[in-house]
Design an enzyme around this catalytic site. Structure first.
Site, PDB file in Angstrom:
ATOM      1  N   LEU A  66       0.841  -1.201   0.000  1.00 53.82           N
ATOM      2  CA  LEU A  66       0.000   0.000   0.000  1.00 53.82           C
ATOM      3  C   LEU A  66       0.877   1.253   0.000  1.00 53.82           C
ATOM      4  CD1 LEU A  66      -2.402  -1.469   2.678  1.00 53.82           C
ATOM      5  CD2 LEU A  66      -3.095  -0.876   0.340  1.00 53.82           C
ATOM      6  N   PRO A  67       0.307   2.401  -0.392  1.00 52.65           N
ATOM      7  CA  PRO A  67       1.161   3.573  -0.602  1.00 52.65           C
ATOM      8  C   PRO A  67       1.864   4.124   0.646  1.00 52.65           C
ATOM      9  CG  PRO A  67      -0.953   3.839  -1.724  1.00 52.65           C
ATOM     10  CD  PRO A  67      -1.059   2.611  -0.871  1.00 52.65           C
ATOM     11  N   THR A  96       6.605   0.544   1.871  1.00 54.08           N
ATOM     12  CA  THR A  96       7.639   1.306   2.584  1.00 54.08           C
ATOM     13  C   THR A  96       6.926   2.239   3.550  1.00 54.08           C
ATOM     14  OG1 THR A  96       8.936   1.236   0.556  1.00 54.08           O
ATOM     15  CG2 THR A  96       9.706   2.719   2.293  1.00 54.08           C
ATOM     16  N   LYS A 171      15.357  -0.677   3.880  1.00 52.03           N
ATOM     17  CA  LYS A 171      14.724  -0.141   2.661  1.00 52.03           C
ATOM     18  C   LYS A 171      14.937   1.379   2.546  1.00 52.03           C
ATOM     19  CE  LYS A 171      11.873   0.751  -0.730  1.00 52.03           C
ATOM     20  NZ  LYS A 171      12.273   0.573  -2.125  1.00 52.03           N
ATOM     21  N   LYS A 240       7.911  10.745   0.328  1.00 54.81           N
ATOM     22  CA  LYS A 240       7.503  10.043   1.557  1.00 54.81           C
ATOM     23  C   LYS A 240       8.675   9.220   2.115  1.00 54.81           C
ATOM     24  CE  LYS A 240       5.835   6.113   0.844  1.00 54.81           C
ATOM     25  NZ  LYS A 240       6.280   4.740   0.706  1.00 54.81           N
TER      26      LYS A 240
HETATM   27  P1  NAD Z   1       0.408   2.172  -6.064  1.00 57.98           P
HETATM   28  O1  NAD Z   1      -0.282   3.410  -5.664  1.00 57.98           O
HETATM   29  O2  NAD Z   1       0.655   1.898  -7.509  1.00 57.98           O
HETATM   30  O3  NAD Z   1      -0.363   0.880  -5.463  1.00 57.98           O
HETATM   31  C1  NAD Z   1      -1.015   0.879  -4.231  1.00 57.98           C
HETATM   32  C2  NAD Z   1      -2.319   0.122  -4.356  1.00 57.98           C
HETATM   33  O4  NAD Z   1      -2.975   0.145  -3.090  1.00 57.98           O
HETATM   34  C3  NAD Z   1      -3.284   0.735  -5.376  1.00 57.98           C
HETATM   35  O5  NAD Z   1      -3.744  -0.260  -6.283  1.00 57.98           O
HETATM   36  C4  NAD Z   1      -4.422   1.277  -4.520  1.00 57.98           C
HETATM   37  O6  NAD Z   1      -5.682   1.215  -5.150  1.00 57.98           O
HETATM   38  C5  NAD Z   1      -4.347   0.374  -3.311  1.00 57.98           C
HETATM   39  N1  NAD Z   1      -4.920   1.008  -2.117  1.00 57.98           N
HETATM   40  C6  NAD Z   1      -4.649   2.240  -1.635  1.00 57.98           C
HETATM   41  N2  NAD Z   1      -5.341   2.461  -0.511  1.00 57.98           N
HETATM   42  C7  NAD Z   1      -6.064   1.336  -0.281  1.00 57.98           C
HETATM   43  C8  NAD Z   1      -6.991   0.951   0.721  1.00 57.98           C
HETATM   44  N3  NAD Z   1      -7.301   1.774   1.740  1.00 57.98           N
HETATM   45  N4  NAD Z   1      -7.555  -0.263   0.650  1.00 57.98           N
HETATM   46  C9  NAD Z   1      -7.267  -1.108  -0.374  1.00 57.98           C
HETATM   47  N5  NAD Z   1      -6.392  -0.811  -1.355  1.00 57.98           N
HETATM   48  C10 NAD Z   1      -5.801   0.401  -1.308  1.00 57.98           C
HETATM   49  O7  NAD Z   1       1.786   2.168  -5.255  1.00 57.98           O
HETATM   50  P2  NAD Z   1       3.100   1.307  -5.573  1.00 57.98           P
HETATM   51  O8  NAD Z   1       4.001   2.105  -6.443  1.00 57.98           O
HETATM   52  O9  NAD Z   1       2.689  -0.077  -5.948  1.00 57.98           O
HETATM   53  O10 NAD Z   1       3.772   1.305  -4.122  1.00 57.98           O
HETATM   54  C11 NAD Z   1       3.289   0.504  -3.052  1.00 57.98           C
HETATM   55  C12 NAD Z   1       4.326   0.553  -1.930  1.00 57.98           C
HETATM   56  O11 NAD Z   1       5.556  -0.008  -2.400  1.00 57.98           O
HETATM   57  C13 NAD Z   1       4.659   1.992  -1.476  1.00 57.98           C
HETATM   58  O12 NAD Z   1       4.850   1.989  -0.086  1.00 57.98           O
HETATM   59  C14 NAD Z   1       5.938   2.324  -2.237  1.00 57.98           C
HETATM   60  O13 NAD Z   1       6.706   3.286  -1.553  1.00 57.98           O
HETATM   61  C15 NAD Z   1       6.605   0.962  -2.280  1.00 57.98           C
HETATM   62  N6  NAD Z   1       7.523   0.743  -3.419  1.00 57.98           N
HETATM   63  C16 NAD Z   1       7.211   1.172  -4.678  1.00 57.98           C
HETATM   64  C17 NAD Z   1       8.113   0.923  -5.721  1.00 57.98           C
HETATM   65  C18 NAD Z   1       7.817   1.371  -7.148  1.00 57.98           C
HETATM   66  O14 NAD Z   1       8.753   1.358  -7.977  1.00 57.98           O
HETATM   67  N7  NAD Z   1       6.592   1.733  -7.496  1.00 57.98           N
HETATM   68  C19 NAD Z   1       9.297   0.244  -5.480  1.00 57.98           C
HETATM   69  C20 NAD Z   1       9.556  -0.229  -4.197  1.00 57.98           C
HETATM   70  C21 NAD Z   1       8.666   0.037  -3.160  1.00 57.98           C
END
Ligand code: NAD
Length: 297
Positions: A66-67, A96, A171, A240
Site C-alpha cells: 500500500l502507498p 515502505t 529499505k 515520503k
Molecule cells: P500504487 O499506488 O501503484 O499501489 C497501491 C495500491 O494500493 C493501489 O492499487 C491502490 O488502489 C491500493 N490502495 C490504496 N489504498 C487502499 C486501501 N485503503 N484499501 C485497499 N487498497 C488500497 O503504489 P506502488 O508504487 O505499488 O507502491 C506501493 C508501496 O511499495 C509503497 O509503499 C511504495 O513506496 C513501495 N515501493 C514502490 C516501488 C515502485 O517502484 N513503485 C518500489 C519499491 C517500493
C-alpha cells in the site's frame, strides 16, 4: 500453513506484478484492492475479497503493498480491517512505511495474537514484473521462515533481523541512495548538456566508469533518454521515503547532510510536478532551470 491461501491487499504498480508472480508459481491468492481496475489482470485466477477483513478471514498469512504508513494502519486496524478477520496469524507489510509504523503495527497486532513482519521491497516495477525484487524481511525468525519460501517467486528474500522495523530501515537506506543517485545524475547530465555534450554518450561513458549508479544503469537508458518517463514510481512516494528516512535519522540523532539536500530537490519536483509525476521526470525541473532538453539519439 504453506498449503494455505495467501491474502494480498494492494495490487498497484508493485503489488500487482508481485501478486501475479505468486499466482504463476501456483500460490492460491485472495486479493483485495479499493480500485476495481487493478484487479483486472488477475481474471478469475484469484479469489476477490471486498474488504481487508474478508481477506483476513480467508487467509492465515496476509501481505499488503500500500502507498503510505497511515493507509497501512487504516487497512489493518480500521473498520473491516485485517485485525477484524477471523483467520489471520501473520501480517507482512511489503510497503515502505518506516520503522515507527512497523513497531506500532507489531505491538498492536501482537496484542491480538497476530505476528507482524515488515518486508519492504526494492527493484522497481521492472523487478516486480521479472520476479527479482529484494524483499527485506524483519521480525520473529520463526514466522519469517514460514513466509520467506512463500514469497520467493517475487524475488530474493533477505532476513534482516528480529526487531520490527529493521527491514524498513534497510529499505529507507536503499532509497536514500537511489534518490541521491537520481538527483545527482540529473544535475550532472544537465550541466554536461548545457556545455554541449551528448547525453547518450555521457551515459555510456559513466556506465564504463566510476560514475555508474542505479540511475545511469537503467533509468537513464530506458526511461529518460528516450523521454518515456514511465518508471512506475511516483514522486510523492519518493518524497515520503525521504521524509521517513530523515525522521528515522532524527530519532537516532544521526546527521544526514547529503540526504537533506537531496530531499529539498525532490520536494521542489513534487511541488512543481505534483505527487503523481514519475520519479524519472525529476530531470524536467532541472531542464526548466537551465533551458536545456536532455534527449537521447
Ligand atoms: P500504487 O499506488 O501503484 O499501489 C497501491 C495500491 O494500493 C493501489 O492499487 C491502490 O488502489 C491500493 N490502495 C490504496 N489504498 C487502499 C486501501 N485503503 N484499501 C485497499 N487498497 C488500497 O503504489 P506502488 O508504487 O505499488 O507502491 C506501493 C508501496 O511499495 C509503497 O509503499 C511504495 O513506496 C513501495 N515501493 C514502490 C516501488 C515502485 O517502484 N513503485 C518500489 C519499491 C517500493
Amino acid at each position: 500453513m504453506s498449503e494455505d491461501k495467501i491474502g494480498f491487499i494492494g495490487v498497484g504498480n508493485m503489488g500487482g506484478p508481485m501478486a501475479l508472480n505468486l499466482v504463476k508459481a501456483g500460490r492460491r491468492l485472495v486479493v483485495h484492492d479499493m480500485r476495481p481496475d487493478s484487479l483486472k489482470p488477475f481474471g478469475n485466477q484469484v479469489q476477490i475479497a471486498s474488504s481487508p477483513a474478508e481477506v483476513a478471514s480467508e487467509a492465515e498469512i496476509v501481505v499488503a503493498s500500500l502507498p503510505r504508513p497511515e493507509i497501512v494502519h487504516d487497512v489493518v486496524f480500521g473498520d473491516k480491517g485485517v485485525a477484524a478477520g477471523t483467520r489471520r496469524k501473520i501480517f507482512v507489510d511489503l510497503s515502505t512505511t518506516g520503522p515507527r509504523m512497523a513497531k506500532i503495527i507489531a505491538a498492536e497486532l501482537g496484542k491480538r495474537g497476530v505476528v507482524a513482519l515488515d518486508g519492504p521491497v526494492s527493484g522497481g516495477v521492472a523487478g516486480a514484473v521479472k520476479g527479482n525484487v529484494a524483499v527485506m524481511l524483519a521480525g520473529p525468525k520463526r514466522e519469517a521462515d514460514i513466509v520467506a519460501p512463500l514469497l520467493a517467486p517475487m524475488g530474493k528474500v533477505f532476513y534482516i533481523g528480529p526487531e520490527p522495523g529493521m527491514g524498513q530501515v534497510m529499505k529507507l537506506i536503499n532509497n536514500v541512495l537511489s534518490a541521491t543517485a537520481q538527483a545527482a545524475t540529473a544535475e550532472a547530465i544537465v550541466m554536461g548538456v548545457k556545455f554541449g555534450l551528448d547525453p547518450t554518450l555521457m551515459i555510456e561513458v559513466l556506465n564504463a566508469g566510476t560514475g555508474r549508479n542505479s540511475a545511469t544503469d537503467s533509468k537513464w537508458p530506458n526511461e529518460i533518454l528516450p523521454r518515456r518517463f514511465k518508471g512506475g514510481f511516483a514522486t510523492g512516494l519518493m518524497v515520503k521515503d525521504l521524509k521517513l528516512a530523515l525522521e528515522t535519522a532524527e530519532d537516532l540523532h544521526v546527521p544526514m547532510w547529503v540526504a537533506n539536500a537531496v530531499k529539498q530537490l525532490w520536494l521542489y519536483a513534487e511541488g512543481r510536478g505534483g505527487p503523481d509525476q514519475d520519479i524519472t521526470e525529476l530531470v524536467k525541473h532541472l531542464e526548466a532551470w537551465t533551458g536545456v532538453t536532455v534527449k537521447g539519439k
